[in-house]
Design a protein around this motif. Structure first.
Motif, PDB file in Angstrom:
ATOM      1  N   ILE A  39      17.147 105.052 -65.982  1.00 50.57           N
ATOM      2  CA  ILE A  39      16.622 104.180 -67.040  1.00 50.57           C
ATOM      3  C   ILE A  39      17.528 104.277 -68.265  1.00 50.57           C
ATOM      4  O   ILE A  39      17.537 105.301 -68.949  1.00 50.57           O
ATOM      5  N   PRO A  40      18.328 103.224 -68.547  1.00 54.00           N
ATOM      6  CA  PRO A  40      19.122 103.258 -69.781  1.00 54.00           C
ATOM      7  C   PRO A  40      18.189 103.487 -70.981  1.00 54.00           C
ATOM      8  O   PRO A  40      17.078 102.943 -71.020  1.00 54.00           O
ATOM      9  N   ARG A  41      18.644 104.301 -71.918  1.00 54.88           N
ATOM     10  CA  ARG A  41      17.763 104.681 -73.038  1.00 54.88           C
ATOM     11  C   ARG A  41      17.676 103.584 -74.107  1.00 54.88           C
ATOM     12  O   ARG A  41      18.016 103.775 -75.271  1.00 54.88           O
ATOM     13  N   TYR A  42      17.207 102.420 -73.643  1.00 54.64           N
ATOM     14  CA  TYR A  42      16.898 101.294 -74.544  1.00 54.64           C
ATOM     15  C   TYR A  42      15.544 100.774 -74.101  1.00 54.64           C
ATOM     16  O   TYR A  42      15.339 100.505 -72.921  1.00 54.64           O
ATOM     17  N   GLU A  43      14.634 100.625 -75.044  1.00 50.76           N
ATOM     18  CA  GLU A  43      13.270 100.277 -74.635  1.00 50.76           C
ATOM     19  C   GLU A  43      13.047  98.786 -74.451  1.00 50.76           C
ATOM     20  O   GLU A  43      12.071  98.376 -73.829  1.00 50.76           O
ATOM     21  N   GLU A  47      17.385  92.925 -68.601  1.00 50.53           N
ATOM     22  CA  GLU A  47      18.391  92.491 -67.632  1.00 50.53           C
ATOM     23  C   GLU A  47      19.697  93.241 -67.880  1.00 50.53           C
ATOM     24  O   GLU A  47      20.028  93.570 -69.019  1.00 50.53           O
ATOM     25  N   VAL A  48      20.446  93.464 -66.809  1.00 47.95           N
ATOM     26  CA  VAL A  48      21.713  94.187 -66.937  1.00 47.95           C
ATOM     27  C   VAL A  48      22.627  93.507 -67.964  1.00 47.95           C
ATOM     28  O   VAL A  48      23.266  94.177 -68.783  1.00 47.95           O
ATOM     29  N   HIS A  49      22.655  92.177 -67.958  1.00 42.73           N
ATOM     30  CA  HIS A  49      23.607  91.482 -68.840  1.00 42.73           C
ATOM     31  C   HIS A  49      23.212  91.569 -70.313  1.00 42.73           C
ATOM     32  O   HIS A  49      23.981  91.124 -71.168  1.00 42.73           O
ATOM     33  N   GLU A  50      22.055  92.135 -70.613  1.00 41.56           N
ATOM     34  CA  GLU A  50      21.700  92.384 -72.014  1.00 41.56           C
ATOM     35  C   GLU A  50      22.366  93.666 -72.547  1.00 41.56           C
ATOM     36  O   GLU A  50      22.376  93.900 -73.753  1.00 41.56           O
ATOM     37  N   LEU A  51      22.873  94.492 -71.640  1.00 39.87           N
ATOM     38  CA  LEU A  51      23.631  95.681 -72.054  1.00 39.87           C
ATOM     39  C   LEU A  51      25.030  95.269 -72.501  1.00 39.87           C
ATOM     40  O   LEU A  51      25.537  94.221 -72.086  1.00 39.87           O
ATOM     41  N   SER A  52      25.686  96.113 -73.305  1.00 36.62           N
ATOM     42  CA  SER A  52      27.104  95.883 -73.606  1.00 36.62           C
ATOM     43  C   SER A  52      27.902  95.993 -72.304  1.00 36.62           C
ATOM     44  O   SER A  52      27.444  96.594 -71.324  1.00 36.62           O
ATOM     45  N   ALA A  53      29.102  95.420 -72.314  1.00 40.55           N
ATOM     46  CA  ALA A  53      29.954  95.493 -71.114  1.00 40.55           C
ATOM     47  C   ALA A  53      30.191  96.951 -70.709  1.00 40.55           C
ATOM     48  O   ALA A  53      30.132  97.305 -69.525  1.00 40.55           O
ATOM     49  N   ASP A  55      28.230  99.559 -71.307  1.00 35.94           N
ATOM     50  CA  ASP A  55      26.998 100.139 -70.756  1.00 35.94           C
ATOM     51  C   ASP A  55      26.692  99.585 -69.369  1.00 35.94           C
ATOM     52  O   ASP A  55      26.166 100.304 -68.506  1.00 35.94           O
ATOM     53  N   GLN A  56      27.020  98.320 -69.126  1.00 32.34           N
ATOM     54  CA  GLN A  56      26.823  97.759 -67.780  1.00 32.34           C
ATOM     55  C   GLN A  56      27.631  98.552 -66.755  1.00 32.34           C
ATOM     56  O   GLN A  56      27.132  98.900 -65.685  1.00 32.34           O
ATOM     57  N   GLN A  57      28.880  98.851 -67.111  1.00 34.18           N
ATOM     58  CA  GLN A  57      29.741  99.603 -66.190  1.00 34.18           C
ATOM     59  C   GLN A  57      29.258 101.042 -66.046  1.00 34.18           C
ATOM     60  O   GLN A  57      29.285 101.626 -64.967  1.00 34.18           O
ATOM     61  N   GLN A  58      28.777 101.616 -67.152  1.00 37.53           N
ATOM     62  CA  GLN A  58      28.304 103.006 -67.110  1.00 37.53           C
ATOM     63  C   GLN A  58      27.052 103.123 -66.229  1.00 37.53           C
ATOM     64  O   GLN A  58      26.918 104.077 -65.448  1.00 37.53           O
ATOM     65  N   LEU A  59      26.155 102.147 -66.329  1.00 40.49           N
ATOM     66  CA  LEU A  59      24.944 102.158 -65.497  1.00 40.49           C
ATOM     67  C   LEU A  59      25.316 102.147 -64.012  1.00 40.49           C
ATOM     68  O   LEU A  59      24.800 102.941 -63.213  1.00 40.49           O
TER      69      LEU A  59
ATOM     70  N   GLN B  56      34.629  98.599 -57.094  1.00 44.22           N
ATOM     71  CA  GLN B  56      33.219  98.857 -57.414  1.00 44.22           C
ATOM     72  C   GLN B  56      32.840  98.141 -58.706  1.00 44.22           C
ATOM     73  O   GLN B  56      31.793  97.485 -58.789  1.00 44.22           O
ATOM     74  N   GLN B  57      33.710  98.239 -59.708  1.00 40.84           N
ATOM     75  CA  GLN B  57      33.427  97.600 -60.991  1.00 40.84           C
ATOM     76  C   GLN B  57      33.491  96.078 -60.866  1.00 40.84           C
ATOM     77  O   GLN B  57      32.691  95.353 -61.463  1.00 40.84           O
ATOM     78  N   GLN B  58      34.445  95.589 -60.057  1.00 39.16           N
ATOM     79  CA  GLN B  58      34.580  94.137 -59.892  1.00 39.16           C
ATOM     80  C   GLN B  58      33.351  93.549 -59.186  1.00 39.16           C
ATOM     81  O   GLN B  58      32.857  92.484 -59.572  1.00 39.16           O
ATOM     82  N   LEU B  59      32.845  94.260 -58.186  1.00 37.46           N
ATOM     83  CA  LEU B  59      31.641  93.790 -57.479  1.00 37.46           C
ATOM     84  C   LEU B  59      30.472  93.650 -58.452  1.00 37.46           C
ATOM     85  O   LEU B  59      29.764  92.632 -58.473  1.00 37.46           O
ATOM     86  N   TRP B  60      30.281  94.679 -59.275  1.00 35.18           N
ATOM     87  CA  TRP B  60      29.186  94.664 -60.250  1.00 35.18           C
ATOM     88  C   TRP B  60      29.386  93.545 -61.266  1.00 35.18           C
ATOM     89  O   TRP B  60      28.447  92.826 -61.622  1.00 35.18           O
ATOM     90  N   GLN B  61      30.641  93.375 -61.712  1.00 36.78           N
ATOM     91  CA  GLN B  61      30.943  92.338 -62.704  1.00 36.78           C
ATOM     92  C   GLN B  61      30.677  90.941 -62.126  1.00 36.78           C
ATOM     93  O   GLN B  61      30.062  90.094 -62.784  1.00 36.78           O
ATOM     94  N   GLU B  62      31.090  90.738 -60.881  1.00 38.65           N
ATOM     95  CA  GLU B  62      30.839  89.434 -60.267  1.00 38.65           C
ATOM     96  C   GLU B  62      29.344  89.185 -60.110  1.00 38.65           C
ATOM     97  O   GLU B  62      28.831  88.104 -60.394  1.00 38.65           O
TER      98      GLU B  62
END
Lengths: 140, 140
Positions: A39-43, A47-53, A55-59, B56-62
């Motif tokens: 669970i990303p620590r944002y309440e 959606e994944v795309h609401e995270l920064s780029a 944070d999306q990769q880190q998740l 892995q990152q490209q799959l998630w990004q797409e």
């Protein structure tokens, strides 16, 4: 970060394991599966795309590296990695180790059948194995 | 790349839409959902962690960029993004736009009920809308 609280339904269904760089890592309270929830620590993110780029990769990195580690350690047949959120909309990522003889196989685990809670001893043992595994992972 | 062939069950259940930098993009043949499947063009990979770190990152990004685009364009309530592979083990990522009035809501779509195939006109129209959307996305 200390003020972060997961959705009450996630808290009710799972145990806290540890804090990862982005996510609170929890274990679903169902002894039939090795089933992790990140669970990303944002309440207020749904959606994944609401995270920064970043944070999306880190998740994704936290989920996939944990998946690889638990599949090697607990010897499962297949990883299921999913963000659904139809019931609890707070963004969370499921990492579930599946086995061909598990109750839901080959169907999805979500909504399949009632969980079988861990005993406190089982939960402590799985959690300690997870913490030892996590110590071997480079998260950055 | 031209020699890549998805698993025959993926071919049977879906239509090809286009080729993304990493994945073959297909649309599930079920008019009840906007349901995309992204298949990295490798025939013998089953888990995300078998891909290179970059793939892995490209799959998630797409998957996440397509998800954001279809949610904005088709106005769904929730994205479900998942790699399962319990039935077809060749690595593929589902990106499904869910609505609170869809047949499986709030449960998962996988294994819920028989697909309702698109007519050829419907399929062509959705595919053309997807291709127009994809033209607006920067994949790199």
């Amino acid at each position: 970060m200390s003020s972060f609280e997961p959705d009450t339904r996630l808290i009710a269904d799972s145990y806290p394991v540890t804090e990862l760089p982005l996510c609170q890592l929890r274990m679903m309270n169902d002894q039939r599966y090795v089933w992790l929830v990140l669970i990303p620590r944002y309440e207020h993110i749904h959606e994944v795309h609401e995270l920064s780029a970043a944070d999306q990769q880190q998740l994704w990195q936290e989920g996939t590296r944990l998946g690889q580690a638990i599949q090697a350690h607990f010897e499962g047949d297949k990883l299921n990695i999913a963000t659904l959120g139809n019931v609890v909309s707070q963004l969370h990522l499921h990492v579930v180790l599946r086995n061909q003889d598990d109750p839901a196989w080959p169907g999805p685990v979500w909504g399949h059948s009632q969980a079988e809670p861990y005993t406190s001893d089982q939960q402590a043992e799985v959690r300690s194995r997870l913490l030892a595994l996590i110590d071997t992972i480079d998260w950055e």
